[in-house]
Each structure stands twice: as structure tokens, then as C-alpha cells.
Scaffold this motif. Structure first.
Motif: not given
Length: 168
Positions: A91-116
Motif C-alpha cells: 500500500l506504500w503508494e496507495d492513497p487508500a492506505r490511510e484507511q488501514e487499521p493500526p498495526y501492532f509493533g514492538w519498538l526497535s530503537t533504543e533512545l538513550p536519553v531515557y533511563a528505562d
């Protein structure tokens, strides 16, 4: 034009108006340079696949700035299931993609400014208009990043983040 609110960045001579309002990670934390040589792995500015088994999308955790004109954003990578990754890709170039329900995902970036650690926080990935990065909404927990997304931050906090990141 007045220079009252401009300062000069310490690492270069360019005047900047205020601290940067976004920071990003170039790849998911698990990406390794050697994967680039593998046929079953790929990293672009938007999507990532590792060994044909792990799939990621690049999105934005947007944080309201209570006393500012624009949101602060973290550019992060979030893992997706294979079906949701395939759908995101299709759906990358498809304007209809805005109708997609949210997808579940796990955050895969470490933001070092947070202690946790921010790794593996639960998120919802909201697809937005073509040309815009997905919005990453954190599960409403008491993790400081989730609290900041929910409640917003001040420009003083944005400057604090800039200082922490510049110091490394």
C-alpha cells in the motif's frame, strides 16, 4: 528579522532557531552492516527486512510541545508481523492506505536519553497519507516516553534532550 531567538550551534557556525525538533535512528537496533550483503535482508530509509524473518517500518513518535508551535518527534523503527509488513509494502503508494487499521509493533530503537530501555515497548503503527511516515503510538504505560507522548513536554525539555544528545 531579529536574531534574538537564534543561537549558533556549537558544532558549526550555522545560526539555528532553537533546538532540533526531531532525532532519528538510521536502522533498527538489531541491524548489522553485514546484513546488507545478504539477499534476504534489506534496509531503506523507510523499511527493513532481516534474514527474511524480521520486518520493520520507520515511523515517528510524536510528542506534543505544550509551549511550542510544532510537535517534537523521535524517528524510530518498529517491528511488524510479516502480513502487516507485506501490506505496508503493497500500500506504500496507495492513497487508500490511510484507511488501514493500526498495526501492532514492538519498538526497535533504543533512545538513550531515557533511563528505562525503550526497546520492545508495545506500539500501534498508524498509517498516514502517502509521503508521510507512520505515526507510532505507544501503549499507555508509565514508561517516561509513553508519559511524554500522552502528556506532552515543554520547550525546556526539548532543550534538555538536545543537550543530552549532543553530549552523547
Amino acid at each position: 528579522m531579529s536574531d534574538a531567538h537564534h543561537h549558533t550551534c556549537s558544532c558549526c557556525a550555522d545560526p539555528q532557531s532553537g533546538p532540533p525538533m526531531s532525532y532519528g535512528a538510521p536502522a533498527p537496533v538489531v541491524w548489522k552492516a553485514r546484513y546488507a550483503w545478504r539477499r534476504d535482508s534489506e534496509l531503506t530509509a523507510d523499511l527493513c527486512m532481516i534474514k527474511g524473518k524480521h520486518f520493520f517500518v520507520h515511523g515517528l513518535v510524536e510528542i506534543p510541545v505544550l509551549d511550542g508551535d510544532e510537535a517534537f518527534s523521535w524517528g524510530v523503527w518498529v517491528s511488524l508481523s510479516e502480513p502487516n509488513f507485506a501490506r505496508t509494502h503493497d500500500l506504500w503508494e496507495d492513497p487508500a492506505r490511510e484507511q488501514e487499521p493500526p498495526y501492532f509493533g514492538w519498538l526497535s530503537t533504543e533512545l538513550p536519553v531515557y533511563a528505562d530501555s525503550t526497546l520492545n515497548l508495545k506500539t500501534h503503527v498508524r498509517t498516514r497519507a502517502v509521503g508521510r511516515r507512520p505515526l507510532i503510538e505507544l501503549e499507555p504505560t508509565d514508561h517516561p516516553l509513553a508519559v511524554e507522548q500522552r502528556e506532552g513536554i515543554t520547550m525546556a525539555r526539548v532543550r534538555e534532550l538536545a543537550d543530552q544528545l549532543l553530549r552523547g
